[in-house]
Design a protein around this motif. Sequence first.
Motif, short mmCIF file in Angstrom:
data_model
loop_
_atom_site.label_atom_id
_atom_site.label_comp_id
_atom_site.label_asym_id
_atom_site.label_seq_id
_atom_site.Cartn_x
_atom_site.Cartn_y
_atom_site.Cartn_z
N ASN A 1 0.84 -1.28 0.02
CA ASN A 1 -0.15 -0.18 -0.08
C ASN A 1 0.93 1.07 0.02
N VAL A 2 1.58 1.69 -1.23
CA VAL A 2 2.32 2.63 -1.33
C VAL A 2 1.95 3.52 -2.56
N ASP A 3 2.54 4.54 -2.61
CA ASP A 3 2.16 5.47 -3.91
C ASP A 3 3.41 5.43 -4.90
N ASP A 4 4.53 4.44 -4.73
CA ASP A 4 5.49 4.09 -5.64
C ASP A 4 4.99 3.20 -6.74
N GLU A 5 4.47 3.65 -7.85
CA GLU A 5 3.95 2.90 -9.03
C GLU A 5 4.88 1.65 -9.49
N GLU A 6 6.35 2.25 -9.32
CA GLU A 6 7.28 1.21 -10.00
C GLU A 6 7.45 -0.04 -9.05
N GLN A 7 7.21 0.24 -7.57
CA GLN A 7 7.26 -0.88 -6.53
C GLN A 7 5.99 -1.66 -6.73
N ILE A 8 4.77 -0.99 -7.01
CA ILE A 8 3.52 -1.89 -7.18
C ILE A 8 3.74 -2.77 -8.38
N ALA A 9 4.21 -2.08 -9.46
CA ALA A 9 4.44 -2.93 -10.62
C ALA A 9 5.35 -3.99 -10.60
N ARG A 10 6.58 -3.95 -9.82
CA ARG A 10 7.39 -4.76 -9.63
C ARG A 10 6.83 -5.85 -8.98
N GLU A 11 5.92 -5.56 -7.89
CA GLU A 11 5.47 -6.96 -6.91
C GLU A 11 4.56 -7.59 -7.91
N PHE A 12 3.65 -6.87 -8.73
CA PHE A 12 2.58 -7.62 -9.45
C PHE A 12 3.52 -8.46 -10.60
N ALA B 1 3.12 -12.47 -11.72
CA ALA B 1 3.06 -12.85 -13.12
C ALA B 1 3.83 -13.67 -13.35
N ASP B 2 5.08 -13.51 -13.11
CA ASP B 2 6.17 -14.45 -13.67
C ASP B 2 6.18 -15.87 -13.12
N LEU B 3 5.75 -15.60 -11.84
CA LEU B 3 5.48 -17.08 -11.02
C LEU B 3 4.32 -17.86 -11.57
N PHE B 4 3.43 -17.05 -12.07
CA PHE B 4 2.19 -17.90 -12.55
C PHE B 4 2.82 -18.46 -13.95
N ASP B 5 3.49 -18.03 -14.62
CA ASP B 5 3.80 -18.61 -16.01
C ASP B 5 4.74 -19.78 -15.57
N GLU B 6 5.51 -19.69 -14.67
CA GLU B 6 6.45 -20.61 -14.31
C GLU B 6 5.69 -21.94 -13.73
N TYR C 1 -8.20 -24.34 -17.12
CA TYR C 1 -8.83 -23.45 -15.83
C TYR C 1 -7.64 -22.86 -15.01
N PHE C 2 -6.36 -23.09 -15.08
CA PHE C 2 -5.45 -22.47 -14.36
C PHE C 2 -5.07 -21.28 -15.41
N CYS C 3 -5.90 -20.08 -15.18
CA CYS C 3 -5.71 -18.90 -16.14
C CYS C 3 -5.83 -17.69 -15.44
N GLU C 4 -6.00 -17.55 -14.12
CA GLU C 4 -6.44 -16.48 -13.23
C GLU C 4 -4.97 -15.96 -12.69
N ARG C 5 -4.97 -14.59 -12.98
CA ARG C 5 -3.92 -13.75 -12.33
C ARG C 5 -4.74 -12.68 -11.48
N SER C 6 -4.96 -12.94 -10.47
CA SER C 6 -5.86 -12.09 -9.71
C SER C 6 -5.29 -10.99 -9.02
N TRP C 7 -4.87 -9.72 -9.44
CA TRP C 7 -4.38 -8.70 -8.58
C TRP C 7 -4.87 -7.27 -9.20
N ALA D 1 -2.08 -3.10 -12.26
CA ALA D 1 -2.25 -4.58 -12.39
C ALA D 1 -2.61 -5.29 -13.83
N ILE D 2 -3.42 -4.28 -14.57
CA ILE D 2 -3.87 -4.65 -15.79
C ILE D 2 -2.58 -4.87 -16.65
N LYS D 3 -1.69 -3.89 -16.46
CA LYS D 3 -0.38 -3.60 -17.40
C LYS D 3 0.54 -4.86 -16.77
N CYS D 4 0.23 -5.47 -15.77
CA CYS D 4 1.24 -6.40 -15.01
C CYS D 4 0.24 -7.82 -15.44
N ARG D 5 -0.64 -8.05 -16.56
CA ARG D 5 -1.01 -9.26 -16.79
C ARG D 5 -2.12 -9.71 -16.12
#
Length: 224
Positions: free
Chosen positions: A158-169, A173-178, A189-195, A204-208
């Motif tokens: 819960n921060v204002d730093d958009e780069e940090q938020i994108a980094r966490e998302f 997203a990368d773990l989902f792909d793995e 059915y394994f298709c949801e990336r919920s953030w 979040a949408i930009k981060c898949r």
Amino acid sequence: MATDIADNLRRVAAGLPEGVALVAVSKYHSAEHIEEAYACGQRVFGESHVQELEKKHVSLPQDIQWHFIGHLQTNKVKYIAPYVSMIDAVDSYKLLKEIDKHAARHERTIDVLLELHVAEEDTKYGFSPDACREMLAAGEWRQLEHVRICGLMTMASNVDDEEQIAREFTVAADLFDELKGMYFADADYFCERSWGMSDDYNIAIKCRSTMIRVGTGIFGPREY
């Protein structure tokens, strides 16, 4: 107020790309406000307290898809197992096993998301990426016939730093792909990336992300 909810819902929905689902977070909001969103076509709602969800499930239209989005204690699973559409925050194998047990009693399969803890701030709940890998590698989940792991869920710091938020998302997203490649390559059915929530879903949408949870952005401030 009805116009506000309708306008807010239309505004949020209009900004979503194809393939991104909206969970309207209705916790702490009245049944009347849910009915206003329902009248606009919204069918997926998120709740995080079992007792509140029980009351709403009984009184509201039966075609609503209820997502349980909060921390779920194992001793509360039995109350929502007959009807919940998805449990969005499975944070332990113990909980996954309990959901399977109660789903079996009701002869149904419950969709779930595994909750990841990727935020840099402290939180009590969620698998670390390594713990999630270890749980899936152990393989015991394959014996559970009444739960279906549909993807991952996480919340950013819960921060204002958009780069940090994108980094966490992006970690999620990368773990989902793995995990998709290792365990769920043949599982459509394994298709949801919920953030993504009211303040950060555009990031979040930009981060898949494929599923966002918006409460305040639709219903306004919590009522109780």
